[in-house]
Design an enzyme around this catalytic site. Structure first.
Site, PDB file in Angstrom:
ATOM      1  N   GLN A  49      58.977  -0.390  -0.906  1.00  0.00           N
ATOM      2  CA  GLN A  49      59.377  -1.383  -1.911  1.00  0.00           C
ATOM      3  C   GLN A  49      58.283  -1.494  -2.964  1.00  0.00           C
ATOM      4  O   GLN A  49      57.098  -1.414  -2.650  1.00  0.00           O
ATOM      5  CB  GLN A  49      59.594  -2.731  -1.220  1.00  0.00           C
ATOM      6  N   ASP A  50      58.685  -1.673  -4.219  1.00  0.00           N
ATOM      7  CA  ASP A  50      57.767  -1.958  -5.324  1.00  0.00           C
ATOM      8  C   ASP A  50      58.011  -3.386  -5.787  1.00  0.00           C
ATOM      9  O   ASP A  50      59.158  -3.797  -5.974  1.00  0.00           O
ATOM     10  CB  ASP A  50      57.997  -1.016  -6.502  1.00  0.00           C
ATOM     11  N   ASN A  51      56.927  -4.134  -6.004  1.00  0.00           N
ATOM     12  CA  ASN A  51      57.016  -5.517  -6.480  1.00  0.00           C
ATOM     13  C   ASN A  51      56.204  -5.668  -7.762  1.00  0.00           C
ATOM     14  O   ASN A  51      55.220  -4.948  -7.975  1.00  0.00           O
ATOM     15  CB  ASN A  51      56.469  -6.489  -5.435  1.00  0.00           C
ATOM     16  N   ARG A  61      47.394 -16.683  -6.320  1.00  0.00           N
ATOM     17  CA  ARG A  61      48.446 -16.380  -5.339  1.00  0.00           C
ATOM     18  C   ARG A  61      47.773 -15.896  -4.052  1.00  0.00           C
ATOM     19  O   ARG A  61      47.069 -14.906  -4.053  1.00  0.00           O
ATOM     20  CB  ARG A  61      49.400 -15.317  -5.889  1.00  0.00           C
ATOM     21  N   HIS A  64      47.956 -14.353   1.441  1.00  0.00           N
ATOM     22  CA  HIS A  64      49.214 -14.128   2.135  1.00  0.00           C
ATOM     23  C   HIS A  64      49.150 -12.967   3.115  1.00  0.00           C
ATOM     24  O   HIS A  64      48.422 -11.998   2.898  1.00  0.00           O
ATOM     25  CB  HIS A  64      50.319 -13.833   1.114  1.00  0.00           C
ATOM     26  N   LYS A  73      49.467  -2.598   1.333  1.00  0.00           N
ATOM     27  CA  LYS A  73      49.746  -2.805  -0.090  1.00  0.00           C
ATOM     28  C   LYS A  73      48.859  -1.909  -0.949  1.00  0.00           C
ATOM     29  O   LYS A  73      47.656  -1.764  -0.693  1.00  0.00           O
ATOM     30  CB  LYS A  73      49.487  -4.265  -0.481  1.00  0.00           C
ATOM     31  N   HIS A 120      45.977 -11.231   1.711  1.00  0.00           N
ATOM     32  CA  HIS A 120      45.756 -10.762   0.347  1.00  0.00           C
ATOM     33  C   HIS A 120      46.026 -11.887  -0.644  1.00  0.00           C
ATOM     34  O   HIS A 120      46.912 -12.711  -0.442  1.00  0.00           O
ATOM     35  CB  HIS A 120      46.686  -9.579   0.045  1.00  0.00           C
ATOM     36  N   TYR A 133      52.650  -3.913  -7.154  1.00  0.00           N
ATOM     37  CA  TYR A 133      52.171  -3.389  -5.879  1.00  0.00           C
ATOM     38  C   TYR A 133      53.295  -2.769  -5.065  1.00  0.00           C
ATOM     39  O   TYR A 133      54.445  -3.194  -5.114  1.00  0.00           O
ATOM     40  CB  TYR A 133      51.449  -4.466  -5.062  1.00  0.00           C
ATOM     41  N   LYS A 187      53.399 -24.059  -1.509  1.00  0.00           N
ATOM     42  CA  LYS A 187      53.123 -23.442  -0.218  1.00  0.00           C
ATOM     43  C   LYS A 187      51.638 -23.085  -0.094  1.00  0.00           C
ATOM     44  O   LYS A 187      51.011 -23.311   0.946  1.00  0.00           O
ATOM     45  CB  LYS A 187      53.984 -22.187  -0.048  1.00  0.00           C
TER      46      LYS A 187
END
Length: 200
Positions: A49-51, A61, A64, A73, A120, A133, A187
């Site tokens: 997957q690419d984000n 951020r 996580h 990642k 991260h 990423y 969060k």
């Protein structure tokens, strides 16, 4: 091979990857990922997957991780500048709880590979930043974990951030050097320190 340079860090598995950038009067060209080059460099990875995200200055951020489905990642910055951090959460690692941070920018085009077993996060230092990423496993709702970004035991020195690093994980009392506020999600305001999150 020859399209990338690999620099190891003081934490096993974490590495900085610098691509070869071909520039001329028109602009530049680079390979942001080439499976063969990565394999020849010892990084035999499977990305699923690419984000991509866009954030304004002062957005933090993290930190996580996924609990049962950890993700490796490969991170980079398309536009702007961020301070990117990985924290070793591998239970039997000699560097458990240690962190490594690096400035990633659109100019240096460096990439940071973070294997499975790390938390991260990143802080945006420019007016805006576009962050991309690749990950080795899919996002699994309900499997999210996190650590307090200002945990004194991890002791990350976030550049250009003013505050005393005391109290809870919230953003109150922190600003960037230019007065921009520190911005966390609801969060991320609530994650606990390392010693309250991991017991062996």
């Amino acid at each position: 091979m020859g399209q990338i340079q690999i620099e190891k860090t003081n934490i096993e598995g974490l590495c900085i990857i610098t691509p070869t950038v071909h520039k001329d009067s028109r602009g530049y060209f680079m390979e942001s990922y080439n499976e063969r080059d990565f394999q020849e460099a010892g990084l035999d990875l499977r990305f699923v997957q690419d984000n991509q995200s866009m954030s304004q200055k002062g957005v933090l951020r993290g930190l996580h991780f996924q609990k049962q489905y950890p993700q490796g990642k490969l991170v980079r910055v398309l536009k702007g500048r961020v301070y990117d951090v990985a924290v070793d959460l591998r239970k039997h690692s000699a560097t458990f709880g240690k962190h490594f941070g690096i400035i990633l920018t659109e100019e240096n085009k460096k990439m940071f590979y973070i294997p499975e077993g790390f938390a991260h996060g990143f802080l945006v230092l420019s007016d805006t930043a576009e962050f991309a990423y690749k990950v080795t496993d899919f996002y699994h709702p309900g499997d999210e974990g996190g650590l307090a970004w200002n945990d004194p035991e991890i002791a990350i020195t976030w550049p250009e951030l003013k505050g005393d690093y005391k109290g809870n994980a919230g953003s109150a009392g922190y600003t960037m050097e230019d007065g921009s506020p520190l911005l966390l999600s609801e969060k991320d305001e609530l994650w606990l320190p390392l010693k309250e999150s991991f017991t062996f």
